[in-house]
Design a protein around this motif. Sequence first.
Motif, PDB file in Angstrom:
ATOM      1  N   UNK A 123     -43.473 -23.270   0.282  1.00  0.00           N
ATOM      2  CA  UNK A 123     -43.503 -21.817   0.405  1.00  0.00           C
ATOM      3  C   UNK A 123     -42.069 -21.323   0.405  1.00  0.00           C
ATOM      4  N   UNK A 124     -41.766 -20.342  -0.430  1.00  0.00           N
ATOM      5  CA  UNK A 124     -40.399 -19.830  -0.411  1.00  0.00           C
ATOM      6  C   UNK A 124     -40.077 -19.206   0.937  1.00  0.00           C
ATOM      7  N   UNK A 125     -38.854 -19.393   1.360  1.00  0.00           N
ATOM      8  CA  UNK A 125     -38.406 -18.794   2.607  1.00  0.00           C
ATOM      9  C   UNK A 125     -38.257 -17.297   2.379  1.00  0.00           C
ATOM     10  N   UNK A 126     -38.789 -16.504   3.301  1.00  0.00           N
ATOM     11  CA  UNK A 126     -38.692 -15.050   3.177  1.00  0.00           C
ATOM     12  C   UNK A 126     -37.232 -14.629   3.137  1.00  0.00           C
ATOM     13  N   UNK A 127     -36.914 -13.700   2.265  1.00  0.00           N
ATOM     14  CA  UNK A 127     -35.545 -13.237   2.108  1.00  0.00           C
ATOM     15  C   UNK A 127     -34.993 -12.611   3.376  1.00  0.00           C
ATOM     16  N   UNK A 128     -33.703 -12.673   3.516  1.00  0.00           N
ATOM     17  CA  UNK A 128     -33.030 -12.154   4.700  1.00  0.00           C
ATOM     18  C   UNK A 128     -33.277 -10.655   4.869  1.00  0.00           C
ATOM     19  N   UNK A 129     -33.155  -9.904   3.801  1.00  0.00           N
ATOM     20  CA  UNK A 129     -33.331  -8.458   3.888  1.00  0.00           C
ATOM     21  C   UNK A 129     -34.803  -8.085   4.041  1.00  0.00           C
ATOM     22  N   UNK A 130     -35.683  -8.801   3.341  1.00  0.00           N
ATOM     23  CA  UNK A 130     -37.114  -8.496   3.387  1.00  0.00           C
ATOM     24  C   UNK A 130     -37.676  -8.591   4.795  1.00  0.00           C
ATOM     25  N   UNK A 131     -37.065  -9.420   5.630  1.00  0.00           N
ATOM     26  CA  UNK A 131     -37.544  -9.610   6.993  1.00  0.00           C
ATOM     27  C   UNK A 131     -37.097  -8.490   7.936  1.00  0.00           C
ATOM     28  N   UNK A 132     -36.235  -7.592   7.464  1.00  0.00           N
ATOM     29  CA  UNK A 132     -35.701  -6.545   8.339  1.00  0.00           C
ATOM     30  C   UNK A 132     -36.513  -5.262   8.197  1.00  0.00           C
ATOM     31  N   UNK A 133     -36.731  -4.552   9.310  1.00  0.00           N
ATOM     32  CA  UNK A 133     -37.556  -3.333   9.266  1.00  0.00           C
ATOM     33  C   UNK A 133     -36.995  -2.235   8.365  1.00  0.00           C
ATOM     34  N   UNK A 134     -35.678  -2.146   8.206  1.00  0.00           N
ATOM     35  CA  UNK A 134     -35.066  -1.070   7.416  1.00  0.00           C
ATOM     36  C   UNK A 134     -34.993  -1.408   5.920  1.00  0.00           C
ATOM     37  N   UNK A 135     -35.616  -2.498   5.497  1.00  0.00           N
ATOM     38  CA  UNK A 135     -35.521  -2.932   4.097  1.00  0.00           C
ATOM     39  C   UNK A 135     -36.191  -1.928   3.161  1.00  0.00           C
ATOM     40  N   UNK A 136     -35.461  -1.524   2.117  1.00  0.00           N
ATOM     41  CA  UNK A 136     -35.983  -0.623   1.090  1.00  0.00           C
ATOM     42  C   UNK A 136     -35.617  -1.243  -0.257  1.00  0.00           C
ATOM     43  N   UNK A 137     -36.601  -1.753  -0.981  1.00  0.00           N
ATOM     44  CA  UNK A 137     -36.310  -2.469  -2.228  1.00  0.00           C
ATOM     45  C   UNK A 137     -35.795  -1.566  -3.349  1.00  0.00           C
ATOM     46  N   UNK A 138     -35.832  -0.252  -3.160  1.00  0.00           N
ATOM     47  CA  UNK A 138     -35.220   0.639  -4.140  1.00  0.00           C
ATOM     48  C   UNK A 138     -33.703   0.709  -3.955  1.00  0.00           C
ATOM     49  N   UNK A 139     -33.218   0.265  -2.794  1.00  0.00           N
ATOM     50  CA  UNK A 139     -31.797   0.326  -2.485  1.00  0.00           C
ATOM     51  C   UNK A 139     -31.164  -1.064  -2.520  1.00  0.00           C
ATOM     52  N   UNK A 140     -31.839  -2.035  -1.922  1.00  0.00           N
ATOM     53  CA  UNK A 140     -31.349  -3.407  -1.848  1.00  0.00           C
ATOM     54  C   UNK A 140     -32.403  -4.323  -2.447  1.00  0.00           C
ATOM     55  N   UNK A 141     -32.000  -5.152  -3.383  1.00  0.00           N
ATOM     56  CA  UNK A 141     -32.938  -6.063  -4.048  1.00  0.00           C
ATOM     57  C   UNK A 141     -32.588  -7.496  -3.663  1.00  0.00           C
ATOM     58  N   UNK A 142     -33.605  -8.236  -3.226  1.00  0.00           N
ATOM     59  CA  UNK A 142     -33.427  -9.676  -2.969  1.00  0.00           C
ATOM     60  C   UNK A 142     -33.529 -10.386  -4.319  1.00  0.00           C
ATOM     61  N   UNK A 143     -32.533 -11.186  -4.646  1.00  0.00           N
ATOM     62  CA  UNK A 143     -32.537 -11.943  -5.892  1.00  0.00           C
ATOM     63  C   UNK A 143     -32.564 -13.427  -5.579  1.00  0.00           C
ATOM     64  N   UNK A 144     -33.062 -14.188  -6.523  1.00  0.00           N
ATOM     65  CA  UNK A 144     -32.944 -15.639  -6.444  1.00  0.00           C
ATOM     66  C   UNK A 144     -32.394 -16.110  -7.777  1.00  0.00           C
ATOM     67  N   UNK A 145     -32.254 -17.406  -7.935  1.00  0.00           N
ATOM     68  CA  UNK A 145     -31.642 -17.927  -9.162  1.00  0.00           C
ATOM     69  C   UNK A 145     -32.427 -17.518 -10.412  1.00  0.00           C
ATOM     70  N   UNK A 146     -33.754 -17.433 -10.291  1.00  0.00           N
ATOM     71  CA  UNK A 146     -34.568 -17.087 -11.450  1.00  0.00           C
ATOM     72  C   UNK A 146     -34.499 -15.602 -11.788  1.00  0.00           C
ATOM     73  N   UNK A 147     -34.460 -14.746 -10.772  1.00  0.00           N
ATOM     74  CA  UNK A 147     -34.521 -13.305 -11.039  1.00  0.00           C
ATOM     75  C   UNK A 147     -33.156 -12.680 -11.322  1.00  0.00           C
ATOM     76  N   UNK A 148     -32.073 -13.355 -11.001  1.00  0.00           N
ATOM     77  CA  UNK A 148     -30.743 -12.770 -11.173  1.00  0.00           C
ATOM     78  C   UNK A 148     -30.499 -12.334 -12.616  1.00  0.00           C
TER      79      UNK A 148
END
Length: 180
Positions: free
Chosen positions: A120-145
């Motif tokens: 199971x992929x480890x949940x992203x650092x930002x995604x785990x935070x209550x203030x996370x807004x994917x329109x402002x900050x995007x979690x990337x990995x090697x595949x999505x970069x």
Amino acid sequence: NVFAVNGTDLETLVVSHPIVLVLFFTSWCRQCEQSLSQFGEAASKLSAASLDRPVVLAKYDDSTEEQRRLREKFHLEFYSYPALFTFEDGKHRRYTGKLETNEIVSYMTSASNGLKVEQKPVKGLFEAMPAYDEDVVIELNEQSFASIVLSDPKRIWVVGVYNGAAVGYNTFARGILAAA
């Protein structure tokens, strides 16, 4: 309980053992120090366990250009440290689980017993935070970069690279979210 290998030793190790988990680290990586400790504890637990097939844990110091060239024959692609790969039956696979003793032991025990292990992929650092807004900050990995960042040459990106398991990165994430 953890073998220290280099490029020439690695090939011998992976062909002479059914399952090998290798941790690639560098001397300058602070997170690697903690991971090596967890890795050593996992090796101790696995050596005492009753397993169907023996497993070996090894560490590979990737600090020098020469060591990076020696591992190229395995076609391992990674861009951050620590990086872990399992070698089994002539094939390798990236270990993407948590770098915690019990997680490593569980993964290798299942692999030893012939069970297909889904990571199971480890949940992203930002995604785990209550203030996370994917329109402002995007979690990337090697595949999505490449598909996200490199696909739009007109957009300006500010990219921060982190290892979410490392100490201090929650403070880093809160600062990024506050600045965004």
